[in-house]
Design a protein around this motif. Structure first.
Motif, mmCIF file in Angstrom:
data_model
loop_
_atom_site.group_PDB
_atom_site.id
_atom_site.type_symbol
_atom_site.label_atom_id
_atom_site.label_comp_id
_atom_site.label_asym_id
_atom_site.label_seq_id
_atom_site.Cartn_x
_atom_site.Cartn_y
_atom_site.Cartn_z
ATOM 1 N N TRP A 1 0.772 4.446 -5.794
ATOM 2 C CA TRP A 1 1.244 3.867 -4.540
ATOM 3 C C TRP A 1 1.686 2.428 -4.750
ATOM 4 O O TRP A 1 1.246 1.758 -5.682
ATOM 5 N N ALA A 2 2.545 1.952 -3.853
ATOM 6 C CA ALA A 2 2.964 0.549 -3.895
ATOM 7 C C ALA A 2 2.885 -0.041 -2.503
ATOM 8 O O ALA A 2 3.118 0.649 -1.503
ATOM 9 N N THR A 3 2.565 -1.330 -2.462
ATOM 10 C CA THR A 3 2.691 -2.105 -1.228
ATOM 11 C C THR A 3 3.706 -3.205 -1.497
ATOM 12 O O THR A 3 3.848 -3.673 -2.628
ATOM 13 N N GLY A 4 4.431 -3.601 -0.452
ATOM 14 C CA GLY A 4 5.456 -4.627 -0.632
ATOM 15 C C GLY A 4 5.899 -5.180 0.694
ATOM 16 O O GLY A 4 5.092 -5.301 1.623
ATOM 17 N N ALA A 5 7.178 -5.489 0.805
ATOM 18 C CA ALA A 5 7.706 -6.113 2.020
ATOM 19 C C ALA A 5 7.786 -5.125 3.177
ATOM 20 O O ALA A 5 7.993 -5.515 4.316
ATOM 21 N N TRP A 6 7.628 -3.839 2.864
ATOM 22 C CA TRP A 6 7.684 -2.810 3.898
ATOM 23 C C TRP A 6 6.309 -2.616 4.528
ATOM 24 O O TRP A 6 5.293 -3.114 4.002
ATOM 25 N N GLU A 7 6.260 -1.850 5.614
ATOM 26 C CA GLU A 7 4.980 -1.601 6.284
ATOM 27 C C GLU A 7 4.228 -0.470 5.572
ATOM 28 O O GLU A 7 4.832 0.552 5.223
ATOM 29 N N GLY A 8 2.951 -0.639 5.369
ATOM 30 C CA GLY A 8 2.130 0.428 4.791
ATOM 31 C C GLY A 8 2.348 0.594 3.296
ATOM 32 O O GLY A 8 2.818 -0.306 2.617
ATOM 33 N N GLU A 9 1.991 1.775 2.818
ATOM 34 C CA GLU A 9 2.075 2.060 1.389
ATOM 35 C C GLU A 9 3.151 3.102 1.137
ATOM 36 O O GLU A 9 3.401 3.950 1.985
ATOM 37 N N ARG A 10 3.768 3.026 -0.023
ATOM 38 C CA ARG A 10 4.750 4.040 -0.417
ATOM 39 C C ARG A 10 4.250 4.753 -1.648
ATOM 40 O O ARG A 10 3.781 4.112 -2.593
ATOM 41 N N GLU A 11 4.392 6.064 -1.636
ATOM 42 C CA GLU A 11 3.990 6.808 -2.829
ATOM 43 C C GLU A 11 5.054 6.650 -3.906
ATOM 44 O O GLU A 11 6.259 6.660 -3.626
ATOM 45 N N LEU A 12 4.596 6.465 -5.138
ATOM 46 C CA LEU A 12 5.508 6.316 -6.266
ATOM 47 C C LEU A 12 5.766 7.678 -6.892
ATOM 48 O O LEU A 12 4.829 8.456 -7.115
ATOM 49 N N THR A 13 7.033 7.934 -7.175
ATOM 50 C CA THR A 13 7.390 9.158 -7.896
ATOM 51 C C THR A 13 8.455 8.802 -8.914
ATOM 52 O O THR A 13 9.419 8.101 -8.591
ATOM 53 N N CYS A 14 8.277 9.285 -10.152
ATOM 54 C CA CYS A 14 9.294 8.988 -11.148
ATOM 55 C C CYS A 14 10.562 9.773 -10.829
ATOM 56 O O CYS A 14 10.546 10.719 -10.046
#
Ligand code: IPD
Ligand code: CA
Ligand code: CA
Length: 279
Positions: A146-159
């Protein structure tokens, strides 16, 4: 990356380790970003005159180990700047307090804090904070990356889906020891016409997270240490990438390869055919 809700973590211990690693990486990242002296200089050299350490590498490692040992006094440590203790809890923290020191020294943005937690020798938690990107990546074994950044919440990482090998964007790095880096440059020169292109970011931890995030098709490097790849390896694997060393072997100091499935085996074979793992 795609927006999703974080999967529940199965083991409450892993949730605790993740929260502590995230807090330590955030605090160390803040220290490095906000406390970087304008006149930052080299404090010492290690394996060669270009393998440098700054006062900030040392301060960041101290912050991380002080925080974690204050909360979990029975855990062991392996840190690039000297933290080394056995512990009695079965948990060992593998820490690169500043991965990308040369970038940091020059004011380039690609550097990261990398913290992994091993349980009985297996990595169960990995956190890589890249403050100048405003992004932090994390993974827990079996619970995705997962990643957190400038967006809201977390994003799942997928290659990313694999292209043909000759259209793959692959990152690498160069060791600090002159003979090793000369050999690595020879291998890179042979690979360039066989790939889309080669990148050299200056941070192995960021490279591994970029494979996880679908920003690279693959990454390889010879001569990494456990603190360089501990967290990033888990993050890449939990994002669906494959990681290893020479064909059929686990990743190690000899060779680290991480790539989206479909690229991994051909890249590993190409590297082996060219002798990327030795001089
Ligand atoms: C280095 C970086 C670099 C890689 C070197 C590492 P450091 O770590 O990850 O990208 O090519 O092999 O040693 O010295 O900046 O922590
Ligand atoms: Ca490193
Ligand atoms: Ca380092």
């Amino acid at each position: 990356m795609r927006s999703l809700v974080t999967r529940p973590l199965g083991d409450p211990l892993h949730a605790d380790l993740l929260a502590l690693a995230q807090e330590a990486a955030r605090r160390a990242g803040d220290l490095l970003r906000d406390g970087r002296p304008a006149d930052l200089t080299v404090a010492a050299t290690k394996s060669s005159p270009i393998d440098v350490v700054t006062e900030m590498d040392i301060a960041a490692e101290k912050l991380i180990t002080d925080l974690i040992s204050g909360r979990r006094p029975d855990d062991g440590f392996l840190g690039e700047e000297g933290a080394s203790s056995e512990g009695t809890s079965g948990i060992r923290w593998v820490i690169d307090p500043l991965d990308g020191t040369v970038n940091y020294l020059y004011g380039l943005p690609t550097w990261a804090v990398s913290i992994a937690a091993e349980q009985d020798g297996e990595t169960v938690v990995g956190v890589v904070a890249a403050p100048m990107r405003g992004e932090t990546y994390h993974a827990v074994r079996g619970a995705g990356a997962w990643a957190t950044g400038a967006w809201e919440g977390e994003r799942e990482l997928t290659c990313r889906p694999a292209p043909p090998l000759d259209q793959a964007l692959v990152s690498t790095g160069f060791n600090y020891v002159a003979e090793v880096r000369t050999h690595q440059a020879e291998i890179a020169a042979k690979l360039i016409p066989l790939l889309r292109d080669i990148r050299r970011s200056g941070s192995a931890a960021v490279d591994l997270c970029d494979v996880a995030a679908g920003r690279l098709d693959g990454y390889y490097e010879r001569g990494l240490n456990a603190w360089d790849y501990g967290a990033g390896d888990l993050i890449a694997r939990e994002a669906g990438a494959l990681t290893g060393g020479r064909p059929g072997q686990p990743l190690s100091r000899d060779l680290t390869v991480a790539a989206t499935p479909g690229i991994f085996e051909p890249l590993q074979q190409l590297l082996d055919d060219h002798g990327a793992w030795h001089d």
